[in-house]
Enzyme design. Structure first.
Site, PDB file in Angstrom:
ATOM      1  N   SER A  42      41.970  45.601  42.945  1.00 42.46           N
ATOM      2  CA  SER A  42      42.433  46.383  44.100  1.00 42.46           C
ATOM      3  C   SER A  42      43.126  47.678  43.665  1.00 42.46           C
ATOM      4  O   SER A  42      42.932  48.734  44.293  1.00 42.46           O
ATOM      5  CB  SER A  42      43.356  45.553  44.997  1.00 42.46           C
ATOM      6  N   HIS A  88      39.770  37.427  43.132  1.00 39.07           N
ATOM      7  CA  HIS A  88      40.991  38.253  43.244  1.00 39.07           C
ATOM      8  C   HIS A  88      41.816  37.688  44.412  1.00 39.07           C
ATOM      9  O   HIS A  88      42.133  36.501  44.425  1.00 39.07           O
ATOM     10  CB  HIS A  88      40.560  39.717  43.417  1.00 39.07           C
ATOM     11  N   HIS A 130      43.811  33.844  34.613  1.00 43.06           N
ATOM     12  CA  HIS A 130      44.132  35.252  34.848  1.00 43.06           C
ATOM     13  C   HIS A 130      43.485  36.108  33.763  1.00 43.06           C
ATOM     14  O   HIS A 130      43.344  35.662  32.621  1.00 43.06           O
ATOM     15  CB  HIS A 130      45.648  35.485  34.845  1.00 43.06           C
ATOM     16  N   ARG A 189      55.390  35.012  39.526  1.00 41.54           N
ATOM     17  CA  ARG A 189      55.302  35.063  40.997  1.00 41.54           C
ATOM     18  C   ARG A 189      55.074  33.658  41.556  1.00 41.54           C
ATOM     19  O   ARG A 189      55.497  33.355  42.661  1.00 41.54           O
ATOM     20  CB  ARG A 189      54.163  36.012  41.415  1.00 41.54           C
ATOM     21  N   ASP A 209      48.423  33.046  43.496  1.00 41.44           N
ATOM     22  CA  ASP A 209      47.704  32.472  44.639  1.00 41.44           C
ATOM     23  C   ASP A 209      47.763  30.946  44.683  1.00 41.44           C
ATOM     24  O   ASP A 209      47.422  30.348  45.704  1.00 41.44           O
ATOM     25  CB  ASP A 209      46.240  32.929  44.608  1.00 41.44           C
TER      26      ASP A 209
HETATM   27  N1  HAX Z   1      38.613  27.317  36.639  1.00 38.22           N
HETATM   28  C1  HAX Z   1      37.470  27.085  35.951  1.00 38.22           C
HETATM   29  N2  HAX Z   1      36.981  27.911  35.017  1.00 38.22           N
HETATM   30  C2  HAX Z   1      37.697  29.008  34.765  1.00 38.22           C
HETATM   31  C3  HAX Z   1      38.898  29.301  35.401  1.00 38.22           C
HETATM   32  C4  HAX Z   1      39.337  28.406  36.397  1.00 38.22           C
HETATM   33  N3  HAX Z   1      40.441  28.643  37.107  1.00 38.22           N
HETATM   34  N4  HAX Z   1      39.387  30.470  34.917  1.00 38.22           N
HETATM   35  C5  HAX Z   1      38.495  30.906  34.001  1.00 38.22           C
HETATM   36  N5  HAX Z   1      37.460  30.035  33.916  1.00 38.22           N
HETATM   37  C6  HAX Z   1      36.260  30.148  33.104  1.00 38.22           C
HETATM   38  C7  HAX Z   1      35.519  31.416  33.490  1.00 38.22           C
HETATM   39  O1  HAX Z   1      34.753  31.217  34.678  1.00 38.22           O
HETATM   40  C8  HAX Z   1      34.688  31.675  32.248  1.00 38.22           C
HETATM   41  O2  HAX Z   1      33.627  30.757  32.260  1.00 38.22           O
HETATM   42  P1  HAX Z   1      32.166  31.162  31.701  1.00 38.22           P
HETATM   43  O3  HAX Z   1      32.382  31.532  30.265  1.00 38.22           O
HETATM   44  O4  HAX Z   1      31.360  29.934  31.899  1.00 38.22           O
HETATM   45  O5  HAX Z   1      31.714  32.330  32.527  1.00 38.22           O
HETATM   46  C9  HAX Z   1      35.659  31.246  31.129  1.00 38.22           C
HETATM   47  O6  HAX Z   1      36.601  30.340  31.742  1.00 38.22           O
HETATM   48  C10 HAX Z   1      36.418  32.398  30.511  1.00 38.22           C
HETATM   49  O7  HAX Z   1      37.083  33.109  31.519  1.00 38.22           O
HETATM   50  P2  HAX Z   1      38.491  33.828  31.233  1.00 38.22           P
HETATM   51  O8  HAX Z   1      38.235  34.881  30.185  1.00 38.22           O
HETATM   52  O9  HAX Z   1      39.528  32.821  30.946  1.00 38.22           O
HETATM   53  O10 HAX Z   1      38.841  34.454  32.633  1.00 38.22           O
HETATM   54  P3  HAX Z   1      38.465  35.897  33.200  1.00 38.22           P
HETATM   55  O11 HAX Z   1      39.460  36.867  32.651  1.00 38.22           O
HETATM   56  O12 HAX Z   1      37.034  36.215  33.020  1.00 38.22           O
HETATM   57  O13 HAX Z   1      38.703  35.688  34.754  1.00 38.22           O
HETATM   58  C11 HAX Z   1      39.888  34.905  36.641  1.00 38.22           C
HETATM   59  C12 HAX Z   1      39.990  35.612  35.299  1.00 38.22           C
HETATM   60  C13 HAX Z   1      41.212  35.006  37.351  1.00 38.22           C
HETATM   61  C14 HAX Z   1      38.817  35.600  37.481  1.00 38.22           C
HETATM   62  C15 HAX Z   1      39.518  33.427  36.403  1.00 38.22           C
HETATM   63  O14 HAX Z   1      40.543  32.801  35.686  1.00 38.22           O
HETATM   64  C16 HAX Z   1      39.240  32.666  37.688  1.00 38.22           C
HETATM   65  O15 HAX Z   1      38.101  32.686  38.163  1.00 38.22           O
HETATM   66  N6  HAX Z   1      40.278  31.973  38.278  1.00 38.22           N
HETATM   67  C17 HAX Z   1      40.127  31.294  39.544  1.00 38.22           C
HETATM   68  C18 HAX Z   1      40.175  32.277  40.710  1.00 38.22           C
HETATM   69  C19 HAX Z   1      41.564  32.840  40.892  1.00 38.22           C
HETATM   70  O16 HAX Z   1      42.554  32.129  40.938  1.00 38.22           O
HETATM   71  N7  HAX Z   1      41.648  34.159  41.040  1.00 38.22           N
HETATM   72  C20 HAX Z   1      42.921  34.846  41.285  1.00 38.22           C
HETATM   73  C21 HAX Z   1      43.456  35.566  40.051  1.00 38.22           C
HETATM   74  C22 HAX Z   1      44.747  36.290  40.310  1.00 38.22           C
HETATM   75  C23 HAX Z   1      44.536  37.415  41.251  1.00 38.22           C
HETATM   76  O17 HAX Z   1      43.872  38.405  41.004  1.00 38.22           O
HETATM   77  N8  HAX Z   1      45.045  37.279  42.418  1.00 38.22           N
HETATM   78  O18 HAX Z   1      44.781  38.133  43.390  1.00 38.22           O
END
Ligand code: HAX
Length: 442
Positions: free
Chosen positions: A242, A272, A319, A328, A374
């Protein structure tokens, strides 16, 4: 010129001069490495932009102009009556000016936003023309675009605005939009779920309490929750979707309305901001599958494994930058202790917190197994009766305006140019590997 704008002008001019000198004298200093895994990996930790409002540390969490969340809860000014949580006006002031405000400065800002908060009728008419099943974030983004008729920047630009005055018109747009967002959000909430209109605004209330009031909540603790909520969601440095969307779209000199609408389209993604609704859906579904009550740790464990086996993420965990429990999240746990006490859904959030991290850690691929902001926010809202979880990301969006728009004003004052990173093809990368490593194409 209002006092806040005057104060900003005094800060911005020397800062702009200082940055020119930094670029001229030290522009060749190397800040980091760009590697193939970073280019394919979403540019994580690659330094590519400057954001003044806040800085994220992977372990310690967010600092707004040097202050962490605990310090802000203590030091930012509180509401005049029974104020225990910081007023979000204060964090906006801090991010924009770089100094902690006095209570008077914050109360002046409350008054200023109250004065600027009228929303033109055509925005409401546009919302009324939409079916009720349009997601609240879509309604929110569309309403922000519809409000563009009010853009001071665009009107002034059409008349030949001088570059040195871009920040001034952007300041006006940012202040007007922040003032109006609670009214728009409350309108969307009431029309979508109750088929009625928000309560008339109460100009004696601060920005967050007035928002709670317009949404239809009179409980004082809910007002406190809104003050905390709108403070802690305000900013998370510049690279998150964002914030970066605001900066990127704004870099084309698109006005505040275009830029912030783009930010909201990004916040609406489940990785996000939409994660806040996904967490609640996930927890409610867990409860439903078990027939209600408090699940055991074993039952939560099974549910987590099932979610992962279905190829889904555990919402609220992980994250892109953080490598520890999000402060938070902790601030919200403290809110429960201080104001709520026992609550079944908050208890489930705590049990999930015990169960999920070791499971994610054991996958060997999740870089951060800890909860983010979240993971907690939704159940607090349910506690006070706001059960309509697909509205939650709108609340996040109202807060996010504070950080990203404070930064957009700085972008203009510091004349940040149009953003245009380079991109390469995989063919180009294969040739690069061959030339660097002296091997044949991969
Ligand atoms: N559950 C399951 N698998 C997860 C995970 C979770 N909560 N978090 C990361 N992973 C997985 C990824 O999908 C990725 O898998 P693949 O290699 O198979 O594609 C692997 O672990 C490596 O990912 P990462 O490097 O640890 O995480 P990223 O930096 O790529 O992504 C995210 C960060 C926040 C998008 C991710 O942790 C996620 O999808 N979390 C769940 C959704 C969420 O809570 N989002 C909110 C984040 C905070 C925010 O922005 N709030 O607004």
């Amino acid at each position: 010129m209002d006092k806040l704008k005057q104060k900003f002008a005094e800060k911005a001019a020397p800062m702009a001069a200082e940055i020119k000198t930094i670029i001229k004298e030290h522009g060749d200093v190397v800040l980091g490495d760009i590697t193939i895994d970073k280019v394919y990996g979403g540019m994580k930790s690659m330094i590519g932009m400057v954001t003044e409002t806040s800085k994220l540390d992977a372990v310690e969490g967010i600092r707004f102009r040097g202050y962490n969340i605990t310090e802000l809860r203590e030091k930012l000014p509180k509401a005049k009556i029974n104020g225990k949580e910081p007023l979000p006006e204060g964090i906006f002031y801090l991010m924009l000016i770089g100094e902690l405000p006095t209570p008077e400065q914050v109360y002046e800002l409350s008054d200023e936003w109250a004065k600027r908060s009228a929303v033109p009728q055509h925005v409401y008419n546009m919302l009324d023309s939409l079916p009720k099943n349009v997601h609240p974030m879509t309604q929110f983004s569309m309403a922000i675009l519809a409000l563009r008729t009010e853009s001071v920047f665009s009107a002034s630009y059409d008349k030949g605005l001088n570059k040195k005055d871009y920040w001034d018109a952007t300041y006006e747009d940012a202040m007007n939009l922040i003032a109006r967002l609670p009214r728009i959000a409350a309108y969307i909430y009431r029309r979508t779920y109750f088929n009625d209109k928000p309560a008339e605004p109460d100009p004696t209330l601060d920005w967050a309490a007035n928002f709670a009031h317009m949404l239809g909540f009179s409980n004082n603790d809910f007002k406190r929750l809104m003050r905390l909520y709108l403070t802690i969601h305000a900013d998370h440095e510049g690279g998150n979707v964002s914030a970066h969307a605001t900066h990127l779209v704004g870099s084309a000199l698109s006005d505040v309305y275009y830029s912030f609408s783009a930010a909201m389209n990004g916040l609406a993604g489940p990785l996000h901001g939409l994660a806040n609704q996904e967490v609640v859906k996930w927890i409610l579904q867990l409860r439903e599958e078990l027939g209600g009550g408090l699940p055991t740790k074993k039952q939560i464990e099974d549910y987590v494994y099932k979610t992962l086996a279905q190829g889904k993420v555990i919402p609220g965990y992980g994250h892109a930058v953080l490598r520890q429990t999000d402060p938070r999240f902790t601030a919200q746990q403290e809110f429960v202790k201080r104001y709520i006490g026992q609550d079944d859904l908050c208890d489930i959030v705590n049990l999930v917190y015990e169960v999920v991290p070791p499971i994610l850690e054991a996958t060997g691929k999740v870089k951060n197994p800890w909860p983010n902001v979240d993971a907690h926010s939704g159940v607090l809202l349910i506690h006070y009766g706001m059960t309509e979880y697909d509205f939650y990301t709108v609340l996040f969006g109202v807060s996010r305006a504070l950080g990203v728009l404070a930064q957009l004003i700085w972008d203009r004052a510091l004349s940040h140019p149009i953003e245009r990173p380079g991109s390469v093809t995989t063919e180009w990368i294969k040739n690069k590997i061959a030339s660097v490593k002296g091997t044949a194409k991969a």
